[in-house]
Write an enzyme that holds these catalytic residues in place. Structure first.
Site, PDB file in Angstrom:
ATOM      1  N   CYS A   1      40.549  23.174  58.442  1.00  0.00           N
ATOM      2  CA  CYS A   1      40.170  22.181  59.455  1.00  0.00           C
ATOM      3  C   CYS A   1      41.331  21.961  60.410  1.00  0.00           C
ATOM      4  CB  CYS A   1      39.782  20.857  58.799  1.00  0.00           C
ATOM      5  SG  CYS A   1      38.495  21.009  57.541  1.00  0.00           S
TER       6      CYS A   1
ATOM      7  N   CYS B   1      42.186  19.249  54.757  1.00  0.00           N
ATOM      8  CA  CYS B   1      41.750  20.657  54.674  1.00  0.00           C
ATOM      9  C   CYS B   1      42.493  21.553  55.671  1.00  0.00           C
ATOM     10  CB  CYS B   1      40.232  20.701  54.854  1.00  0.00           C
ATOM     11  SG  CYS B   1      39.572  21.971  55.916  1.00  0.00           S
TER      12      CYS B   1
ATOM     13  N   CYS C   1      52.165  43.574  32.276  1.00  0.00           N
ATOM     14  CA  CYS C   1      52.738  44.921  32.155  1.00  0.00           C
ATOM     15  C   CYS C   1      54.125  44.829  31.532  1.00  0.00           C
ATOM     16  CB  CYS C   1      52.841  45.589  33.521  1.00  0.00           C
ATOM     17  SG  CYS C   1      51.284  45.646  34.428  1.00  0.00           S
TER      18      CYS C   1
ATOM     19  N   CYS D   1      53.765  42.793  37.706  1.00  0.00           N
ATOM     20  CA  CYS D   1      52.730  42.292  36.798  1.00  0.00           C
ATOM     21  C   CYS D   1      53.321  41.852  35.463  1.00  0.00           C
ATOM     22  CB  CYS D   1      51.669  43.385  36.629  1.00  0.00           C
ATOM     23  SG  CYS D   1      50.929  43.556  35.010  1.00  0.00           S
TER      24      CYS D   1
END
Ligand SMILES: *[C@@H]1O[C@H](CO)[C@@H](O)[C@H](O)[C@H]1NC(C)=O
Length: 528
Positions: free
Chosen positions: A52, A49, A387, A384
């Protein structure tokens, strides 16, 4: 010889192991450890993690500092000790819990930085109210950035109870102390009963002398503990935005420079306290945010005011020096309404080349608010994908109205909403809206499929002129997905992208929202 080597290696390993003050616990050692130690902070983690890993050095440092106060820090690897972690209801990593014995468990709600852990756990280790004497007061004042001390007479039970109630309630936030030594109150130059909030910044202390009342003392503590000039960062940004008053940013790259500028703007901040928040911001980490305020993001120090309610930006001239006099004048003019908000805009195109009208901030009103026309606007972002997919169809659509001689009734337009400040709130890209002739205040947001036919229908049905063109479909049936579906697709794509970033994603999904956002700065450096 061999023995010697092994010994040396063993010693080295032992040295490494003992270098950590964090106790590694398993299902066999955990119960006794929390029984034998009065106060334990336990971290439940997974080796993979990322949050972590980011916490680990901070946790080590805090463990070493807290050792002398007899506060223990421990950790449990949940990939090894799944049952143990499950028995404590661990759902995301890292999860931190405070143990006062095996039964009394509370979530850790501080930040994941060493000083914050030390401060939080120190507070946990003390009674809600520490009894103070002339020998302990000075040291107590330095225990935290803010400490709250009440002075009252020994037989003043009411004040004692009221203050204790506040302390119990806010014990995770502040250190509380009290004294009934009349001489000490006198030495501190306060009458009894009173509450003094000692702080390591600003004027050093604030005094509360009203009648003791839980709510009043609570409010006093909360306001007096806020620095006159705070700091904008991932942990404070939302609060500043929610405060409902403009925020004045002081961008600077070094702590020293931030301090110097804060000192020189202090009286300005004082004058406008409650009306404008003042805060420094680390231009090294969050310099890109300057761009959002229409400042150049590579020229610091810099100053800007943001109207957080209307999202208007008032950057201070970056060529001018940040002097107290200049900023004072600028702030006064802002308050008087004499500063024009800065509007980010691409230049107005010299000539509209294609059938699709190009909108920029500077010609937005002229095109969009033209009351004689139904105006269809696509708000897009250059990056995008959806788009880009829409662009050729959008061109064809616009061409149809040109060919039909309907440009006096219908305008098809688009704006790069990342390069131009637009008044509309844009939630995602592309967003398509129709601004109806004669009713520009209530644009209709398009939610149908991104097909030419459906857009034509939308313009006819939502527009004032009910203008209609016909489109002879060639072979363009491709990609006619409703917007809703494609948003789901975008979300899926985002998840996909996050997944490819490794287990990090699992962790983010698992962690509670607050934890994710708290841990976010390392990853999303430039976005507050
Ligand atoms: C407040 O009351 C508690 C409980 O009676 C007492 O132990 C404590 O000494 C009092 N605090 C002060 C500052 O006198």
């Amino acid at each position: 010889m061999r023995t010697f080597k092994t010994l040396a290696l063993g010693a080295a390993l032992a040295a490494v192991a003992s270098a950590s003050d964090v106790e590694v616990l398993t299902k066999d050692t955990f119960p006794d450890f929390v029984k034998e130690n009065d106060l334990v902070l336990a971290e439940f983690y997974a080796p993979w993690c990322g949050h972590c890993k980011a916490l680990a050095p901070e946790y080590e440092e805090a463990a070493t500092t807290l050792k002398e106060k007899n506060i223990k820090l421990a950790k449990v690897d949940c990939t090894e000790e799944a049952d143990l972690c499950q028995s404590f209801g661990v759902e995301g990593y890292p999860t931190l819990k405070v143990f006062r014995g095996p039964e009394n468990i509370s979530p850790y709600s501080g930040a994941r930085k060493s000083p914050a852990i030390v401060s939080y756990m120190t507070k946990q280790s003390l009674p809600a109210v520490s009894l103070l004497t002339k020998d302990t007061l000075e040291d107590f004042k330095t225990q935290d950035k803010v400490v709250v001390v009440a002075y009252f007479e020994a037989d003043d039970k009411a004040s004692n109870t009221t203050f204790s109630t506040v302390a119990e309630k806010l014990r995770d936030n502040y250190l509380f102390g009290a004294s009934s030594d009349a001489a000490l109150a006198k030495a501190e130059d306060v009458s009894v009963p009173s509450v003094v909030l000692y702080k390591s910044f600003d004027e050093g202390k604030s005094v509360f002398t009203q009648t003791f009342d839980v709510e009043a003392i609570e409010k006093f503590a909360k306001t007096a503990s806020i620095p006159l000039i705070g700091e904008v960062g991932p942990e404070t940004y939302a609060d500043y935005m929610a405060a409902g008053i403009p925020l004045a940013y002081i961008f600077a790259e070094t702590p020293e420079e931030r301090e110097t500028l804060s000192a020189s703007f202090k009286s300005i901040a004082e004058k406008h306290r409650g009306a404008i928040s003042f805060a420094t911001i680390d231009a090294k980490s969050f310099g890109a945010h300057a761009g959002n305020l229409n400042l150049k993001a590579d020229q610091f120090p810099a100053f800007a005011i943001q109207d957080t309610v209307n999202n208007k930006k008032y950057p201070f001239d970056q060529e001018a020096e940040l002097t107290e006099a200049a900023i004072s004048k600028f702030v006064e003019e802002f308050v008087a309404g004499d500063v024009e908000p800065s509007i980010k805009s691409e230049p107005i195109p010299e000539k509209q080349e294609g059938p699709v009208q190009i909108i920029v901030a500077k010609n937005y009103d002229d095109i969009v608010l033209d009351d004689t026309k139904d105006v269809l606007v696509e708000f897009y972002a250059p990056w995008c994908g959806h788009c880009k997919a829409l662009a050729p169809k959008y061109d064809i659509l616009a061409g149809l109205y040109v060919d039909a001689g309907l440009t006096d009734k219908v305008t098809i337009a688009k704006v790069d909403a990342t390069a131009n400040d637009v008044p509309d709130e844009i939630q995602g890209f592309p967003t398509i809206k129709l601004f109806k002739a004669g009713d520009k205040k209530n644009p209709v947001t398009y939610s149908g499929s991104r097909s030419i036919e459906d857009l034509i229908k939308f313009i006819k049905e939502s527009g004032k002129h009910e203008a209609e063109v016909t489109y002879v479909e060639e072979e363009a049936a491709e990609a006619e997905k409703p917007i809703v579906e494609s948003m789901a697709e975008q979300a899926a794509a985002a998840t996909e992208a996050a997944k490819s970033a490794g287990e990090e994603a699992t962790e983010a999904v698992k962690s509670k929202a607050s934890e994710v956002s708290e841990a976010a700065p390392a990853e999303t450096h430039d976005e507050l």
